[in-house]
Design an enzyme around this catalytic site. Structure first.
Site, mmCIF file in Angstrom:
data_model
loop_
_atom_site.group_PDB
_atom_site.id
_atom_site.type_symbol
_atom_site.label_atom_id
_atom_site.label_comp_id
_atom_site.label_asym_id
_atom_site.label_seq_id
_atom_site.Cartn_x
_atom_site.Cartn_y
_atom_site.Cartn_z
ATOM 1 N N GLY A 1 0.859 -1.179 0.000
ATOM 2 C CA GLY A 1 0.000 0.000 0.000
ATOM 3 C C GLY A 1 0.899 1.233 0.000
ATOM 4 O O GLY A 1 1.902 1.284 0.726
ATOM 5 N N ALA A 2 0.503 2.228 -0.810
ATOM 6 C CA ALA A 2 1.393 3.368 -1.083
ATOM 7 C C ALA A 2 1.967 4.020 0.177
ATOM 8 O O ALA A 2 3.178 4.241 0.277
ATOM 9 C CB ALA A 2 0.635 4.400 -1.911
ATOM 10 N N ARG B 1 9.609 -1.424 -5.652
ATOM 11 C CA ARG B 1 8.277 -1.329 -6.258
ATOM 12 C C ARG B 1 8.223 -0.011 -7.029
ATOM 13 O O ARG B 1 8.277 1.058 -6.425
ATOM 14 C CB ARG B 1 7.183 -1.388 -5.181
ATOM 15 C CG ARG B 1 7.259 -2.683 -4.381
ATOM 16 C CD ARG B 1 5.948 -3.244 -3.951
ATOM 17 N NE ARG B 1 4.973 -3.415 -4.978
ATOM 18 C CZ ARG B 1 3.661 -3.543 -4.704
ATOM 19 N NH1 ARG B 1 3.235 -3.504 -3.457
ATOM 20 N NH2 ARG B 1 2.786 -3.724 -5.680
ATOM 21 N N ASP C 1 -1.797 5.036 -6.219
ATOM 22 C CA ASP C 1 -0.376 4.761 -6.019
ATOM 23 C C ASP C 1 0.486 5.867 -6.601
ATOM 24 O O ASP C 1 1.595 6.092 -6.153
ATOM 25 C CB ASP C 1 -0.026 3.405 -6.643
ATOM 26 C CG ASP C 1 -0.722 2.294 -5.865
ATOM 27 O OD1 ASP C 1 -0.164 1.819 -4.878
ATOM 28 O OD2 ASP C 1 -1.869 1.955 -6.214
ATOM 29 N N ASN D 1 -3.664 3.186 -10.027
ATOM 30 C CA ASN D 1 -4.108 2.451 -8.834
ATOM 31 C C ASN D 1 -4.191 0.976 -9.222
ATOM 32 O O ASN D 1 -3.965 0.596 -10.374
ATOM 33 C CB ASN D 1 -5.461 2.988 -8.341
ATOM 34 C CG ASN D 1 -5.798 2.479 -6.954
ATOM 35 O OD1 ASN D 1 -4.997 2.578 -6.034
ATOM 36 N ND2 ASN D 1 -6.973 1.881 -6.781
ATOM 37 N N LYS D 2 -4.508 0.155 -8.243
ATOM 38 C CA LYS D 2 -4.529 -1.292 -8.445
ATOM 39 C C LYS D 2 -5.285 -1.686 -9.715
ATOM 40 O O LYS D 2 -6.331 -1.135 -10.019
ATOM 41 C CB LYS D 2 -5.161 -1.949 -7.213
ATOM 42 C CG LYS D 2 -5.219 -3.447 -7.215
ATOM 43 C CD LYS D 2 -3.877 -4.106 -7.460
ATOM 44 C CE LYS D 2 -2.799 -3.718 -6.477
ATOM 45 N NZ LYS D 2 -1.433 -4.130 -6.869
#
Ligand code: MRU
Length: 350
Positions: free
Chosen positions: A52-53, A91, A231, A241-242
């Site tokens: 998670g960011a 990441r 993100d 985002n996801k």
């Protein structure tokens, strides 16, 4: 967030050890994972023990702190430069990671003490900003609302409170009757595993829905608002985002349902002009081909769920164009997802 009546952050420091909730083991086991070195913290970010960011931003700051604690003062800057490169590479999509490592490195160029305080400040600010996102986001939620969310942008993803889930918690705590439609979020199921677990801990009414059921519930009039995290938000409002977020935004637009992004300003990357320049992390095909879960006999096992002999593609994020986003809920207020509003947000600040 309280777990079994004890308050936890998703990640914190004890001496020179980074402690984090082991997110890969949730919801079946609640375990704390300990990282003693920068390398161990990088490994935990890469393997998504913490994710998670906001939480990986905090982890990045703490990884730098571990380097400060372990190297001699003479080598501080070159060692921190190496640590930053290593941490940032774990990441690539969430900008909070490089935001945090840059803050610590820049501070170290002024003094070691300032760098140490910056590493802690990154995590503390994430918590306070998440709380404020909850306050602003709550103004969009009416009593009786159905809210759809994707992935996990809750307490686990933002050190505490969350981004997309912070308004949900605030609305629930204010006594509003809400119901959350939790996208399962394949392939790693952050919705089904983490968001659902968090909402259970907080007592918020919800149901997990298959990833392909969102449009069905929108069409049937059950969803009043969609809120997701981010993100990386580009300077023009395009948002990574996801994977799967884009589809929700398209469906929400079609049905005239407001689609909001909730994120602290540390997730806005004014140096990335548009979504086209956001790097998208490709993860292992095994995340699509295999699934792990708890068997009825209590054993946790991983099994292949796809046709043997087939490969898979696994982009971890997608980019939602700003034109599909109703607004961005930040710690400074709710702004339009466009270049002018984002510029104004930063001009007032810097
Ligand atoms: O790959 P993950 O689980 O680290 O993904 C990041 C996310 O949790 C989501 O994309 C989330 O919605 C934004 S991060 C607060």
């Amino acid at each position: 967030m309280k777990v079994n009546n004890r308050h936890y952050r998703a990640i914190w420091m004890e001496g020179s050890t980074v402690c984090m909730i082991e997110q890969n083991k949730l919801p079946f086991e609640f375990e704390i994972h300990y990282c003693k070195t920068t390398d161990e913290t990088c490994h935990a970010i890469k393997t998504m023990i913490t994710r998670g960011a906001g939480s990986i931003g905090a982890a990045g700051g703490y990884a730098m702190l571990q380097t400060i604690y372990s190297c001699s003062e003479n080598n501080l800057i070159p060692e921190l430069e190496k640590a930053k490169a290593k941490t940032d590479a774990t990441r690539p999509t969430a900008v909070n990671l490089s935001y945090a490592t840059k803050r610590v490195l820049d501070a170290a160029k002024i003094s070691k003490e300032f760098a140490i305080s910056e590493a802690f400040a990154v995590a503390d600010e994430c918590v306070e900003h998440s709380r404020l996102i909850g306050e602003y986001g709550n103004t969009l939620i009416e009593d009786g609302f159905g809210i759809e969310t994707h992935c996990n942008a809750g307490w686990l993803a933002l050190v505490d409170y969350g981004s997309a889930l912070a308004p949900v918690y605030t609305a629930h705590d204010c006594g509003k009757k809400i119901f959350v439609y939790v996208d399962e979020t394949r392939p790693r199921s952050q919705g089904a595993r983490l968001t659902a677990w968090e909402l259970n801990q907080h007592g918020v009414p919800h149901a997990i829905i298959p990833d392909n059921a969102g449009a069905h519930y929108m069409a049937a009039g059950h969803i009043n608002i969609v809120i997701t995290g981010a993100d990386r938000i580009a300077a023009n409002g395009d948002t990574a985002n996801k994977i799967g977020t884009l589809e929700k935004a398209i469906a929400a637009k079609y049905y005239g349902i407001p689609f909001y992004i909730a994120a602290p300003t540390s997730t806005i990357d004014i140096n990335t002009a548009s979504g086209k320049s956001i790097p998208i992390e490709e993860r292992s095909a095994d995340e699509v081909l295999y699934y792990s879960g708890k068997l009825k006999n209590g054993k946790i096992e991983e099994m292949r769920i796809a046709s043997p002999g087939s490969g898979a593609l696994n982009p971890a994020f997608d980019v939602t164009p700003a034109s599909l986003i109703s607004g961005i809920i930040t710690e400074k207020g709710i702004i339009k997802a466009d270049k002018e509003s984002i510029k104004k947000l930063f001009d007032n600040d810097i």
